[in-house]
Design a protein around this motif. Structure first.
Motif, PDB file in Angstrom:
ATOM      1  N   ALA A 158       0.831  -1.205   0.000  1.00 52.82           N
ATOM      2  CA  ALA A 158       0.000   0.000   0.000  1.00 52.82           C
ATOM      3  C   ALA A 158       0.866   1.256   0.000  1.00 52.82           C
ATOM      4  CB  ALA A 158      -0.933  -0.006   1.211  1.00 52.82           C
ATOM      5  N   ILE A 159       1.906   1.263   0.797  1.00 52.97           N
ATOM      6  CA  ILE A 159       2.794   2.431   0.856  1.00 52.97           C
ATOM      7  C   ILE A 159       3.472   2.660  -0.488  1.00 52.97           C
ATOM      8  CG2 ILE A 159       4.932   3.339   1.881  1.00 52.97           C
ATOM      9  CD1 ILE A 159       4.007   1.875   4.481  1.00 52.97           C
ATOM     10  N   GLU A 160       3.885   1.597  -1.133  1.00 52.15           N
ATOM     11  CA  GLU A 160       4.636   1.713  -2.376  1.00 52.15           C
ATOM     12  C   GLU A 160       3.769   1.928  -3.619  1.00 52.15           C
ATOM     13  OE1 GLU A 160       8.052   1.814  -3.005  1.00 52.15           O
ATOM     14  OE2 GLU A 160       7.971   2.222  -0.862  1.00 52.15           O
ATOM     15  N   HIS A 161       2.541   1.464  -3.596  1.00 50.74           N
ATOM     16  CA  HIS A 161       1.758   1.453  -4.833  1.00 50.74           C
ATOM     17  C   HIS A 161       0.406   2.159  -4.762  1.00 50.74           C
ATOM     18  CE1 HIS A 161       4.695  -1.396  -6.286  1.00 50.74           C
ATOM     19  NE2 HIS A 161       4.445  -2.189  -5.267  1.00 50.74           N
ATOM     20  N   ALA A 162       0.020   2.685  -3.596  1.00 55.41           N
ATOM     21  CA  ALA A 162      -1.319   3.265  -3.463  1.00 55.41           C
ATOM     22  C   ALA A 162      -1.274   4.651  -2.825  1.00 55.41           C
ATOM     23  CB  ALA A 162      -2.198   2.338  -2.628  1.00 55.41           C
ATOM     24  N   ASP A 163      -2.358   5.360  -2.993  1.00 59.45           N
ATOM     25  CA  ASP A 163      -2.526   6.667  -2.369  1.00 59.45           C
ATOM     26  C   ASP A 163      -3.065   6.502  -0.950  1.00 59.45           C
ATOM     27  OD1 ASP A 163      -1.701   8.318  -4.477  1.00 59.45           O
ATOM     28  OD2 ASP A 163      -3.686   8.312  -5.397  1.00 59.45           O
ATOM     29  N   PRO A 164      -2.760   7.481  -0.076  1.00 55.92           N
ATOM     30  CA  PRO A 164      -3.371   7.474   1.256  1.00 55.92           C
ATOM     31  C   PRO A 164      -4.846   7.866   1.142  1.00 55.92           C
ATOM     32  CG  PRO A 164      -1.925   9.375   0.993  1.00 55.92           C
ATOM     33  CD  PRO A 164      -1.821   8.561  -0.270  1.00 55.92           C
ATOM     34  N   PRO A 165      -5.605   7.691   2.183  1.00 59.44           N
ATOM     35  CA  PRO A 165      -5.231   7.196   3.500  1.00 59.44           C
ATOM     36  C   PRO A 165      -5.195   5.674   3.540  1.00 59.44           C
ATOM     37  CG  PRO A 165      -7.536   7.814   3.499  1.00 59.44           C
ATOM     38  CD  PRO A 165      -6.997   8.153   2.134  1.00 59.44           C
ATOM     39  N   PHE A 166      -4.594   5.141   4.614  1.00 59.71           N
ATOM     40  CA  PHE A 166      -4.461   3.697   4.800  1.00 59.71           C
ATOM     41  C   PHE A 166      -5.078   3.291   6.120  1.00 59.71           C
ATOM     42  CE2 PHE A 166      -0.610   4.997   2.509  1.00 59.71           C
ATOM     43  CZ  PHE A 166      -0.761   4.237   1.368  1.00 59.71           C
ATOM     44  N   ALA A 167      -5.592   2.073   6.163  1.00 61.19           N
ATOM     45  CA  ALA A 167      -6.078   1.513   7.429  1.00 61.19           C
ATOM     46  C   ALA A 167      -5.832   0.016   7.436  1.00 61.19           C
ATOM     47  CB  ALA A 167      -7.552   1.805   7.631  1.00 61.19           C
ATOM     48  N   LEU A 168      -5.471  -0.490   8.594  1.00 62.62           N
ATOM     49  CA  LEU A 168      -5.300  -1.921   8.826  1.00 62.62           C
ATOM     50  C   LEU A 168      -6.558  -2.429   9.508  1.00 62.62           C
ATOM     51  CD1 LEU A 168      -3.638  -4.574   9.201  1.00 62.62           C
ATOM     52  CD2 LEU A 168      -2.822  -3.565  11.360  1.00 62.62           C
ATOM     53  N   HIS A 169      -7.054  -3.581   9.068  1.00 65.38           N
ATOM     54  CA  HIS A 169      -8.231  -4.214   9.667  1.00 65.38           C
ATOM     55  C   HIS A 169      -7.858  -5.646  10.037  1.00 65.38           C
ATOM     56  CE1 HIS A 169     -10.347  -0.850   7.845  1.00 65.38           C
ATOM     57  NE2 HIS A 169      -9.832  -1.214   6.683  1.00 65.38           N
ATOM     58  N   LEU A 170      -8.181  -6.038  11.259  1.00 68.39           N
ATOM     59  CA  LEU A 170      -7.954  -7.403  11.729  1.00 68.39           C
ATOM     60  C   LEU A 170      -9.266  -7.936  12.281  1.00 68.39           C
ATOM     61  CD1 LEU A 170      -4.704  -6.640  13.744  1.00 68.39           C
ATOM     62  CD2 LEU A 170      -4.828  -7.826  11.536  1.00 68.39           C
ATOM     63  N   ARG A 171      -9.577  -9.170  11.958  1.00 68.93           N
ATOM     64  CA  ARG A 171     -10.831  -9.777  12.372  1.00 68.93           C
ATOM     65  C   ARG A 171     -10.602 -11.254  12.676  1.00 68.93           C
ATOM     66  NH1 ARG A 171     -13.400  -7.408   8.202  1.00 68.93           N
ATOM     67  NH2 ARG A 171     -13.674  -5.538   9.386  1.00 68.93           N
ATOM     68  N   ARG A 172     -11.225 -11.747  13.729  1.00 67.71           N
ATOM     69  CA  ARG A 172     -11.180 -13.181  14.018  1.00 67.71           C
ATOM     70  C   ARG A 172     -12.609 -13.718  14.006  1.00 67.71           C
ATOM     71  NH1 ARG A 172      -7.669 -16.724  18.103  1.00 67.71           N
ATOM     72  NH2 ARG A 172      -8.580 -18.687  17.482  1.00 67.71           N
ATOM     73  N   GLU A 173     -12.827 -14.755  13.216  1.00 70.71           N
ATOM     74  CA  GLU A 173     -14.149 -15.372  13.148  1.00 70.71           C
ATOM     75  C   GLU A 173     -14.422 -16.121  14.442  1.00 70.71           C
ATOM     76  OE1 GLU A 173     -14.309 -17.836   9.679  1.00 70.71           O
ATOM     77  OE2 GLU A 173     -13.722 -16.191   8.365  1.00 70.71           O
ATOM     78  N   THR A 174     -15.658 -16.029  14.922  1.00 72.06           N
ATOM     79  CA  THR A 174     -15.996 -16.710  16.173  1.00 72.06           C
ATOM     80  C   THR A 174     -16.114 -18.221  15.981  1.00 72.06           C
ATOM     81  OG1 THR A 174     -18.330 -16.255  15.804  1.00 72.06           O
ATOM     82  CG2 THR A 174     -17.134 -14.740  17.235  1.00 72.06           C
ATOM     83  N   GLN A 175     -16.568 -18.661  14.846  1.00 71.20           N
ATOM     84  CA  GLN A 175     -16.654 -20.095  14.582  1.00 71.20           C
ATOM     85  C   GLN A 175     -15.531 -20.479  13.633  1.00 71.20           C
ATOM     86  OE1 GLN A 175     -20.544 -21.261  13.308  1.00 71.20           O
ATOM     87  NE2 GLN A 175     -21.465 -20.729  15.264  1.00 71.20           N
ATOM     88  N   GLY A 176     -14.667 -21.358  14.082  1.00 68.26           N
ATOM     89  CA  GLY A 176     -13.547 -21.795  13.266  1.00 68.26           C
ATOM     90  C   GLY A 176     -12.280 -21.013  13.548  1.00 68.26           C
ATOM     91  N   GLY A 177     -12.409 -19.800  14.051  1.00 66.01           N
ATOM     92  CA  GLY A 177     -11.249 -19.026  14.474  1.00 66.01           C
ATOM     93  C   GLY A 177     -10.352 -18.496  13.372  1.00 66.01           C
ATOM     94  N   ALA A 178     -10.809 -18.471  12.132  1.00 64.73           N
ATOM     95  CA  ALA A 178      -9.972 -17.952  11.051  1.00 64.73           C
ATOM     96  C   ALA A 178      -9.669 -16.473  11.300  1.00 64.73           C
ATOM     97  CB  ALA A 178     -10.654 -18.130   9.700  1.00 64.73           C
ATOM     98  N   GLY A 193      -7.002  -7.098   6.428  1.00 64.75           N
ATOM     99  CA  GLY A 193      -7.192  -6.255   5.259  1.00 64.75           C
ATOM    100  C   GLY A 193      -6.449  -4.946   5.430  1.00 64.75           C
ATOM    101  N   VAL A 194      -6.003  -4.411   4.326  1.00 65.73           N
ATOM    102  CA  VAL A 194      -5.412  -3.076   4.311  1.00 65.73           C
ATOM    103  C   VAL A 194      -6.185  -2.283   3.271  1.00 65.73           C
ATOM    104  CG1 VAL A 194      -3.370  -1.699   3.804  1.00 65.73           C
ATOM    105  CG2 VAL A 194      -3.138  -3.844   5.077  1.00 65.73           C
ATOM    106  N   THR A 195      -6.846  -1.229   3.737  1.00 64.12           N
ATOM    107  CA  THR A 195      -7.611  -0.361   2.851  1.00 64.12           C
ATOM    108  C   THR A 195      -6.760   0.849   2.513  1.00 64.12           C
ATOM    109  OG1 THR A 195      -9.680  -1.094   3.837  1.00 64.12           O
ATOM    110  CG2 THR A 195      -9.741   0.980   2.609  1.00 64.12           C
ATOM    111  N   ASP A 196      -6.727   1.187   1.233  1.00 61.69           N
ATOM    112  CA  ASP A 196      -5.936   2.338   0.791  1.00 61.69           C
ATOM    113  C   ASP A 196      -6.794   3.239  -0.083  1.00 61.69           C
ATOM    114  OD1 ASP A 196      -5.770   1.452  -2.016  1.00 61.69           O
ATOM    115  OD2 ASP A 196      -4.352  -0.053  -1.294  1.00 61.69           O
ATOM    116  N   GLY A 197      -6.221   4.353  -0.480  1.00 68.62           N
ATOM    117  CA  GLY A 197      -6.933   5.342  -1.272  1.00 68.62           C
ATOM    118  C   GLY A 197      -7.009   5.035  -2.750  1.00 68.62           C
TER     119      GLY A 197
END
Length: 155
Positions: free
Chosen positions: A77-97, A101-105
Motif C-alpha cells: 500500500a505504501i509503495e503502490h497506493a494513495d493514502p489514506p491507509f487503514a489496517l483491519h484485523l478480524r477473528r471469526e468466532t466459529q472456526g477461528g480464522a 485487510g489493508v484499505t488504501d486510497g
C-alpha cells in the motif's frame, strides 16, 4: 481533498464480517487502525497485529504468518497506493480464522521511493508470500474509490 479521502476511508472501514456455515455474520474483537503514509507504518501495523494475536490467544506460527502478511500488504500500500491507509484485523468466532485487510486510497499515479530505488530482483515477492501463507486472498474495490487488499488464514 484530504478530508474527502478520510471520508472515503471511513466508509470503507464499515465491518465486513466473515460468514459462518449457517450464513450468520459473526466475528469477534475487530481491530482497525489508521496508518500514516510512511515506511514506518509497516512496523506499527506489525505491533498492532502481534498485540491482537496475543489478545486472541493465537499460536506462534499463525501469529508469525499473519504478521508477515500484514507487513507485505502495508508495504504494498505504501509503495503502490494513495493514502489514506487503514489496517483491519478480524477473528471469526466459529472456526477461528483470521481475516486481515489493508484499505488504501486506490492506485497511486507513481511508484514509491523504495520500489524506484530497487533493482527488479529486489522486490515483487509480496503477493507470492501471501499466496503461500493465506488460505485465500483478494482485492475489494469500494464504490468510494478505496481498495481493500485482504487475506484469510485458518488457525
Amino acid at each position: 481533498m484530504y478530508a474527502i479521502a478520510r471520508h472515503r476511508l471511513a466508509m470503507a472501514r464499515r465491518p465486513i464480517a466473515a460468514r459462518t456455515a449457517a450464513g450468520a455474520l459473526r466475528h469477534e474483537g475487530d481491530r482497525s487502525e489508521v496508518l500514516e503514509h510512511r515506511p514506518e507504518a509497516a512496523s506499527s501495523a506489525r505491533r498492532t497485529t502481534q498485540a491482537a494475536m496475543k489478545r486472541w490467544r493465537v499460536d506462534t506460527d499463525t501469529t508469525e504468518s499473519v504478521t508477515l502478511i500484514v507487513s507485505e500488504l502495508v508495504t504494498n500500500a505504501i509503495e503502490h497506493a494513495d493514502p489514506p491507509f487503514a489496517l483491519h484485523l478480524r477473528r471469526e468466532t466459529q472456526g477461528g480464522a483470521i481475516w486481515v485487510g489493508v484499505t488504501d486510497g486506490g492506485q497511486a499515479n507513481s511508484e514509491g521511493a523504495w520500489t524506484i530505488s530497487c533493482s527488479e530482483d529486489e522486490h515483487g515477492r509480496g503477493l507470492a508470500i501471501i499466496d503461500t501463507l493465506a488460505d485465500s486472498h483478494g482485492i475489494r474495490t469500494h464504490r468510494n474509490g478505496t481498495t481493500t487488499h485482504w487475506a484469510r488464514l485458518t488457525t
